[in-house]
Design a protein around this motif. Structure first.
Motif, PDB file in Angstrom:
ATOM      1  N   GLN B 133       7.044   2.979  15.506  1.00 55.25           N
ATOM      2  CA  GLN B 133       7.435   2.888  14.111  1.00 55.25           C
ATOM      3  C   GLN B 133       7.041   4.174  13.395  1.00 55.25           C
ATOM      4  O   GLN B 133       6.058   4.811  13.745  1.00 55.25           O
ATOM      5  CB  GLN B 133       6.749   1.691  13.441  1.00 55.25           C
ATOM      6  N   LEU B 135       6.292   5.772   9.481  1.00 58.92           N
ATOM      7  CA  LEU B 135       6.050   5.463   8.073  1.00 58.92           C
ATOM      8  C   LEU B 135       7.040   6.295   7.273  1.00 58.92           C
ATOM      9  O   LEU B 135       6.945   7.517   7.211  1.00 58.92           O
ATOM     10  CB  LEU B 135       4.596   5.794   7.700  1.00 58.92           C
ATOM     11  N   GLN B 140       7.725   4.518   1.951  1.00 62.44           N
ATOM     12  CA  GLN B 140       6.318   4.193   2.255  1.00 62.44           C
ATOM     13  C   GLN B 140       6.168   2.844   2.979  1.00 62.44           C
ATOM     14  O   GLN B 140       5.172   2.139   2.811  1.00 62.44           O
ATOM     15  CB  GLN B 140       5.443   4.216   0.992  1.00 62.44           C
ATOM     16  N   ARG B 141       7.171   2.526   3.760  1.00 57.39           N
ATOM     17  CA  ARG B 141       7.091   1.346   4.616  1.00 57.39           C
ATOM     18  C   ARG B 141       7.424   1.772   6.050  1.00 57.39           C
ATOM     19  O   ARG B 141       8.038   2.812   6.267  1.00 57.39           O
ATOM     20  CB  ARG B 141       8.086   0.264   4.177  1.00 57.39           C
ATOM     21  N   TYR B 142       7.018   0.926   7.009  1.00 55.43           N
ATOM     22  CA  TYR B 142       7.285   1.242   8.407  1.00 55.43           C
ATOM     23  C   TYR B 142       8.673   0.759   8.811  1.00 55.43           C
ATOM     24  O   TYR B 142       9.162  -0.257   8.322  1.00 55.43           O
ATOM     25  CB  TYR B 142       6.221   0.598   9.313  1.00 55.43           C
ATOM     26  N   LYS B 355      -2.573   0.916   7.739  1.00 57.40           N
ATOM     27  CA  LYS B 355      -1.130   1.151   7.605  1.00 57.40           C
ATOM     28  C   LYS B 355      -0.881   2.107   6.435  1.00 57.40           C
ATOM     29  O   LYS B 355      -0.095   3.051   6.538  1.00 57.40           O
ATOM     30  CB  LYS B 355      -0.391  -0.174   7.365  1.00 57.40           C
ATOM     31  N   ALA B 356      -1.549   1.857   5.326  1.00 64.05           N
ATOM     32  CA  ALA B 356      -1.447   2.768   4.186  1.00 64.05           C
ATOM     33  C   ALA B 356      -2.216   4.048   4.493  1.00 64.05           C
ATOM     34  O   ALA B 356      -3.144   4.054   5.304  1.00 64.05           O
ATOM     35  CB  ALA B 356      -2.008   2.093   2.934  1.00 64.05           C
ATOM     36  N   ILE B 357      -1.836   5.140   3.848  1.00 60.75           N
ATOM     37  CA  ILE B 357      -2.579   6.393   3.979  1.00 60.75           C
ATOM     38  C   ILE B 357      -3.654   6.373   2.897  1.00 60.75           C
ATOM     39  O   ILE B 357      -3.479   6.935   1.806  1.00 60.75           O
ATOM     40  CB  ILE B 357      -1.629   7.599   3.837  1.00 60.75           C
ATOM     41  N   ALA B 388      -1.842   2.804  12.120  1.00 61.72           N
ATOM     42  CA  ALA B 388      -1.491   1.433  12.489  1.00 61.72           C
ATOM     43  C   ALA B 388      -1.865   1.113  13.934  1.00 61.72           C
ATOM     44  O   ALA B 388      -1.053   0.569  14.677  1.00 61.72           O
ATOM     45  CB  ALA B 388       0.008   1.191  12.251  1.00 61.72           C
TER      46      ALA B 388
END
Lengths: 508, 508
Positions: B133, B135, B140-142, B355-357, B388
């Protein structure tokens, strides 16, 4: 009350076969006080060379602006008046001070279960700092920090187990009077936590009255001095190589009242100390030794944290910068130097220049705090909640740093190598048996004994993360901080103690 | 083209007296290849005990599922058939393999200036991984990673100087055919970078045709093998303690084509290896030694990265977790073990479960990458752009990790202790002269030679930060990634080479 008791049980529906193991382990696999020292940024000859230069500076350059009162005790202890106003501290006197200094001592909590022994190779994270701004929980912007913030920070950290002691992390800028500030800062510490605490005294004459407050808290006149649960942060040396009179007076007064002290040297590379890292360490070691000699000359063997905090400025602006690789290696080296001399080391790490609670915040804190901890920093100051090059303090930061310290402590704990842990027979049994280690007795025991399971860190897969709202650490920490602040209102003063304090002091 | 050339000059209007010093230094104070090893998580007796257990496992438990072709070369080299299907690898054969392994070797870039020498105490960060996946920069989603992403990641990292080699960091999931996937992955590497690169081969029969592509790139048939600029990532051992036939076939084929290999052991604590950390290291060392013995039996002295990557799962879910303190100390110990044996060490660090930076991202990467680097990991895989729990790759992550590595390299560089750097005379002159070090010649030299000035990190005061839009690292990195991707379209294949490749292969 600890952070664990506030943690809701984790759900783990995704893998039913592991559900029975989903509860957090009862044992903390990596509590504070893990042993550092496996990272040695300096070799033995390098340690010796830096120490030799520090001794040379103390003897031949000497210390300037020595207050008369201090000069008298230094000269009586073996220091020498130099031509001009400087005073020479000869190597023999430095050696005496080091030899007399306690290798370890206890920082008492009002709750004895929260006392910690500092020194040796043990590592503890705690706070320092005097932020003048708070990162507002509601607006996510900085504003002047208040007395209310100080109360809130104190009760928040009271629930966070990896913060071993609490120094007032921010200044109540809404209390302009210096005496009222010192009094109300002390009151916030007494009311909201029973951990070992620390504060600063603006002037020496503020010490005696505030010790009266500590006596009320301790149960009667003279009781505080028997088991002091507050230490004082003092910077009696002003870089480069001179004493500061007001702070020296505070040292005398704290020693008279048996308040343990952390003597902090906070030189800045390229401004008040050399920009070359080796020269910086030599000078700041000399300066912190000058504090130790002072304390030794006043009362030999007095408990003093040897806080040699090398700080860095950014050449482009001249402003202090707390998050770089230079500050990581300098503070690690400072810890190594102090421990090598057998002193109780204090360093400043897990600082950051970030304003937002973001990836920069995490990386700068992760790198600087791990370096200081692996090097064996006994007291790692500024390690929790501080932001914005120490200008700011953040509630979310306290939550996240407390969890980060678990990972650092887990790394510090290292790897226990024993026949049982090597487990030759268990490996053969697994390979020749089921072909895996899942569910084995040794696996279950180790999983509960040896692994940290973070409460806030996101370990979901990307889809679940998105389905749950694509949270980030800042937002999760904000919710957690709000939850604790809504619930945790400690009253560590009895109604009688509180009334007695309010009778003697103006509590705002 | 490097990241520095893309950096706009910093403004520094706030302090006019320092304006002339505001330009970034010309010299990189902490380039890749700094020396590690100052952090030793294991003592010498502990290293010996783990190695002894690994030897015992290889001799008395032996390796299972040995393909016939491999069994033949192992037995010829001194291994022994055990009762049942397992093969015993005696200590003497392990010792032969270690003795014959090169202590250092070169990973060639197509641009020779980008070649790196690996081994000894030198530390390099680079990529690994096979994220499925990406980002998305816009949302800003996978989402599933594509061939286009692979091209974009490759050209992005081409500008980032702290990433010493590039392994395809994500899978082009829009290329379902395995041969087309291997071909188009290799093409993306050839087109977009001249750094040392790495890839994986799904099947052994894909190696020969893809080497034809490398030959076209290198200038003619047989040219690639003379100076191979691609290494292969292979996992020939399947934990616990058995070989995997397809991967072993790829090893034979890569050696036949002189492709350097990284043999990766990726055991998971509590699943395919013991949960006790010492036992884990003993087994995974044995397994990586089984790869080394295999390579030695096929061709003694062949360049192999000894990639012993200890991985951890989260007990609560059974899922891989890359960001904890256990993985920091395990990979540091793995690096120390490999280096102690004189082998070229590969570890996996600077992973994160975030998952978020965000702050979790930063702290997990900071702690795990510093631990591996201080311990001397020669090749630190997975160190850039991965998110992730290795399921995701991020453009912003590449930007931020590249900058973070500068701080780590600066810490690794350590403190040069010399008479000149101790600077006794300079300290005396400053103290007795102006009373500070600002503007001194030694200060200016050190500031330009010894300090890292980050390009993206926020070091402003809180008010300026707010006035400038209260940015966070994720947002700043996004803008930087978009800026680079808009500008940097390398064409490292000539029109003739490109045409020749397109004639021989289906380039998507």
């Amino acid at each position: 009350m600890t952070d664990d008791t506030l943690t809701a049980p984790r759900r783990s529906g995704r893998r039913a076969r592991l559900a029975q193991r989903a509860a957090p382990p009862v044992v903390n696999p990596a509590p504070p006080g893990q042993l550092g020292g496996a990272y040695k940024p300096l070799t033995d000859p390098e340690l010796s060379a830096i120490y030799a230069t520090a001794l040379r500076l103390l003897e031949h350059l000497g210390m300037g602006e020595v207050p008369d009162r201090l000069a008298a005790v230094l000269l009586a202890a073996g220091a020498r008046q130099m031509p001009g106003a400087r005073i020479s501290i000869p190597p023999a006197l430095v050696g005496d001070a080091i030899a007399a200094a306690p290798r370890t001592f206890t920082l008492h909590g009002r709750d004895p279960a929260r006392s910690i022994t500092v020194g040796g190779r043990a590592v503890h994270f705690g706070t320092g700092g005097a932020a003048v701004q708070a990162l507002d929980l509601e607006t996510q912007r900085y504003r002047a920090s208040t007395l209310r913030d100080l109360h809130d920070f104190t009760r928040l950290q009271d629930t966070l187990t990896n913060i071993s002691w609490f120094t007032r992390c921010c200044i109540a800028t809404d209390v302009p009077d210096e005496y009222a500030l010192d009094v109300n800062t002390a009151y916030a510490l007494m009311k909201n936590t029973t951990k070992p605490v620390a504060t600063a005294f603006t002037l020496a004459e503020n010490v005696a009255p505030i010790v009266e407050m500590f006596d009320i808290t301790a149960g009667g006149k003279g009781e505080f001095a028997k088991r002091p649960f507050v230490k004082a942060h003092i910077s009696p040396v002003i870089s480069p190589m001179r004493y500061g009179e007001d702070a020296v007076d505070v040292v005398f007064e704290c020693i008279a009242h048996n308040i343990p002290i952390s003597c902090i040297t906070a030189a800045q590379a390229g401004a008040t100390a050399p920009a070359t890292l080796a020269g910086f360490l030599a000078q700041s070691l000399a300066e912190t030794l000058a504090s130790l000699v002072m304390v030794h000359a006043i009362r030999p063997g007095y408990p003093m944290v040897f806080s040699n905090w090398p700080l860095v400025i950014d050449l482009r602006t001249g402003a202090f910068a707390g998050g770089g690789g230079e500050i990581a290696v300098l503070n690690a080296a400072s810890a190594q130097l102090s421990n090598w001399l057998g002193l109780v080391s204090g360093v400043a790490c897990s600082m950051t220049d970030a304003k937002a609670i973001d990836a920069q915040y995490g990386a700068e804190k992760g790198i600087t705090s791990l370096a200081a901890a692996l090097a064996g920093g006994n007291l790692i100051y500024e390690s929790s909640g501080m932001t914005a090059s120490l200008l700011g303090a953040s509630f979310e930061g306290f939550i996240l740093d407390n969890e980060m310290h678990s990972a650092t402590y887990r790394a510090l704990r290292g790897i226990e190598v024993s026949d049982e842990n090597l487990g030759y027979e268990a490996i053969c049994a697994a390979v020749l048996g089921e072909g895996h280690f899942l569910g084995g007795a040794q696996t279950l025991q180790a999983m509960e004994r040896d692994y940290v399971y973070p409460a806030l860190a996101d370990r979901e897969n990307p889809r679940t993360w998105a389905d749950n709202g694509a949270s980030d650490a800042w937002g999760r920490a904000r919710m957690r901080a709000q939850e604790i602040l809504a619930k945790h209102h400690p009253t560590y003063l009895s109604p009688e103690q509180d009334a007695a304090i309010r009778k003697a002091f103006t509590i705002l």
